[in-house]
Design a protein around this motif. Structure first.
Motif, PDB file in Angstrom:
ATOM      1  N   GLY A  72       1.500  37.563 -20.780  1.00  0.00           N
ATOM      2  CA  GLY A  72       2.676  38.380 -20.521  1.00  0.00           C
ATOM      3  C   GLY A  72       3.964  37.607 -20.718  1.00  0.00           C
ATOM      4  N   ALA A  73       5.004  38.323 -21.058  1.00  0.00           N
ATOM      5  CA  ALA A  73       6.341  37.731 -21.168  1.00  0.00           C
ATOM      6  C   ALA A  73       6.981  37.732 -19.786  1.00  0.00           C
ATOM      7  N   ASP A  74       7.934  36.861 -19.585  1.00  0.00           N
ATOM      8  CA  ASP A  74       8.694  36.840 -18.334  1.00  0.00           C
ATOM      9  C   ASP A  74       9.876  37.795 -18.400  1.00  0.00           C
ATOM     10  N   GLY A  75      10.266  38.165 -19.591  1.00  0.00           N
ATOM     11  CA  GLY A  75      11.392  39.077 -19.755  1.00  0.00           C
ATOM     12  C   GLY A  75      11.495  39.566 -21.181  1.00  0.00           C
ATOM     13  N   GLY A  76      12.288  40.600 -21.350  1.00  0.00           N
ATOM     14  CA  GLY A  76      12.505  41.172 -22.667  1.00  0.00           C
ATOM     15  C   GLY A  76      11.730  42.467 -22.847  1.00  0.00           C
ATOM     16  N   ARG A  77      12.008  43.127 -23.969  1.00  0.00           N
ATOM     17  CA  ARG A  77      11.326  44.379 -24.321  1.00  0.00           C
ATOM     18  C   ARG A  77      10.672  44.194 -25.674  1.00  0.00           C
ATOM     19  N   VAL A  78       9.420  44.641 -25.784  1.00  0.00           N
ATOM     20  CA  VAL A  78       8.691  44.484 -27.040  1.00  0.00           C
ATOM     21  C   VAL A  78       7.963  45.779 -27.363  1.00  0.00           C
ATOM     22  N   ARG A  79       8.058  46.171 -28.634  1.00  0.00           N
ATOM     23  CA  ARG A  79       7.297  47.298 -29.164  1.00  0.00           C
ATOM     24  C   ARG A  79       6.540  46.806 -30.388  1.00  0.00           C
ATOM     25  N   VAL A  80       5.266  47.152 -30.449  1.00  0.00           N
ATOM     26  CA  VAL A  80       4.425  46.795 -31.583  1.00  0.00           C
ATOM     27  C   VAL A  80       3.855  48.093 -32.142  1.00  0.00           C
ATOM     28  N   ALA A  81       4.174  48.381 -33.388  1.00  0.00           N
ATOM     29  CA  ALA A  81       3.737  49.627 -34.048  1.00  0.00           C
ATOM     30  C   ALA A  81       4.113  50.843 -33.202  1.00  0.00           C
ATOM     31  N   VAL A  92      -1.575  48.760 -28.351  1.00  0.00           N
ATOM     32  CA  VAL A  92      -1.140  47.639 -29.192  1.00  0.00           C
ATOM     33  C   VAL A  92      -2.364  46.944 -29.779  1.00  0.00           C
ATOM     34  N   ARG A  93      -3.350  46.640 -28.925  1.00  0.00           N
ATOM     35  CA  ARG A  93      -4.548  45.943 -29.407  1.00  0.00           C
ATOM     36  C   ARG A  93      -5.305  46.765 -30.443  1.00  0.00           C
ATOM     37  N   SER A  94      -5.216  48.096 -30.355  1.00  0.00           N
ATOM     38  CA  SER A  94      -5.956  48.942 -31.295  1.00  0.00           C
ATOM     39  C   SER A  94      -5.359  48.943 -32.705  1.00  0.00           C
ATOM     40  N   VAL A  95      -4.116  48.501 -32.856  1.00  0.00           N
ATOM     41  CA  VAL A  95      -3.473  48.546 -34.173  1.00  0.00           C
ATOM     42  C   VAL A  95      -3.226  47.172 -34.794  1.00  0.00           C
ATOM     43  N   ILE A  96      -3.611  46.106 -34.090  1.00  0.00           N
ATOM     44  CA  ILE A  96      -3.351  44.764 -34.618  1.00  0.00           C
ATOM     45  C   ILE A  96      -4.645  44.054 -34.994  1.00  0.00           C
ATOM     46  N   GLY A  97      -4.508  43.126 -35.907  1.00  0.00           N
ATOM     47  CA  GLY A  97      -5.567  42.182 -36.234  1.00  0.00           C
ATOM     48  C   GLY A  97      -4.966  40.801 -36.132  1.00  0.00           C
ATOM     49  N   THR A 166     -11.191  39.741 -39.364  1.00  0.00           N
ATOM     50  CA  THR A 166      -9.982  40.300 -38.771  1.00  0.00           C
ATOM     51  C   THR A 166      -9.716  41.720 -39.301  1.00  0.00           C
ATOM     52  N   LEU A 167     -10.126  41.974 -40.534  1.00  0.00           N
ATOM     53  CA  LEU A 167      -9.836  43.253 -41.170  1.00  0.00           C
ATOM     54  C   LEU A 167     -10.947  44.297 -40.994  1.00  0.00           C
ATOM     55  N   VAL A 168     -12.011  43.965 -40.300  1.00  0.00           N
ATOM     56  CA  VAL A 168     -13.116  44.921 -40.123  1.00  0.00           C
ATOM     57  C   VAL A 168     -12.635  46.241 -39.544  1.00  0.00           C
ATOM     58  N   GLY A 169     -11.787  46.189 -38.541  1.00  0.00           N
ATOM     59  CA  GLY A 169     -11.296  47.420 -37.905  1.00  0.00           C
ATOM     60  C   GLY A 169     -10.138  48.068 -38.630  1.00  0.00           C
TER      61      GLY A 169
END
Length: 173
Positions: A72-81, A92-97, A166-169
């Motif tokens: 986890g981060a201590d601060g900030g805002r993050v969006r992934v996909a 997030v985990r479902s869309v990253i490799g 990494t690309l299987v999914g």
């Protein structure tokens, strides 16, 4: 960004979606008194190629661990996909490799068995998983060695297998 981190990117391909693949504002992380990330802002466009560069200790691994929901981060805002990192970590985990610095292949299995294992872990189903395995073996020029134990692979073959795993999914990022 912190003074030691450098972001380098290649613009998105023509015709690609130019939304944000990754957006971080004010990303902060410290370990005790050691401040590792101090207000990092990052914007990565969908369809682009991006590299995070810096010397040892600059915070690259920490940033990737945060972006991939491992810490986890201590601060900030993050969006992934488009997904909020804190509120939607499973999305997030479902869309990253993620491929690590060191190969994560099992040397006691064949290349095909390694890929089939990943397909099973991604719940692809037997037929779809086996088809994806064959597709990746061919794509990464490993079809001839598919049924050979990975411990006999060259370093380059191991790395290609690691990337294929990494690309299987079929991750979006």
């Amino acid at each position: 960004m912190t003074e030691n981190l450098t972001a380098a990117g290649v613009p998105p391909r023509a015709g690609s979606n130019t939304g944000s693949a990754i957006s971080a504002v004010g990303l902060r992380k410290s370990y005790g008194e050691k401040l590792v990330l101090d207000g990092v802002d990052l914007e990565v466009a969908e369809g682009s190629v991006f590299a995070l560069l810096g010397p040892n200790g600059a915070g690259k691994t920490t940033a990737v661990q945060i972006l991939s929901t491992l810490i986890g981060a201590d601060g900030g805002r993050v969006r992934v996909a488009g997904h909020d990192l804190v509120r939607e970590p499973d999305a997030v985990r479902s869309v990253i490799g993620v491929t690590g610095q060191f190969s994560a292949v099992d040397g006691l299995l064949s290349g095909r068995e390694n890929l089939n294992l990943m397909a099973d872990l991604r719940h692809l189903g037997r037929a779809a998983g086996r088809a994806r395995t064959q597709e990746l073996l061919e794509r990464f020029d490993l079809a001839d060695a598919a049924d050979v134990m990975v411990s006999t692979y060259s370093g380059g073959m191991r790395r290609r297998l690691d990337l294929a795993m990494t690309l299987v999914g079929d991750p979006r990022l």
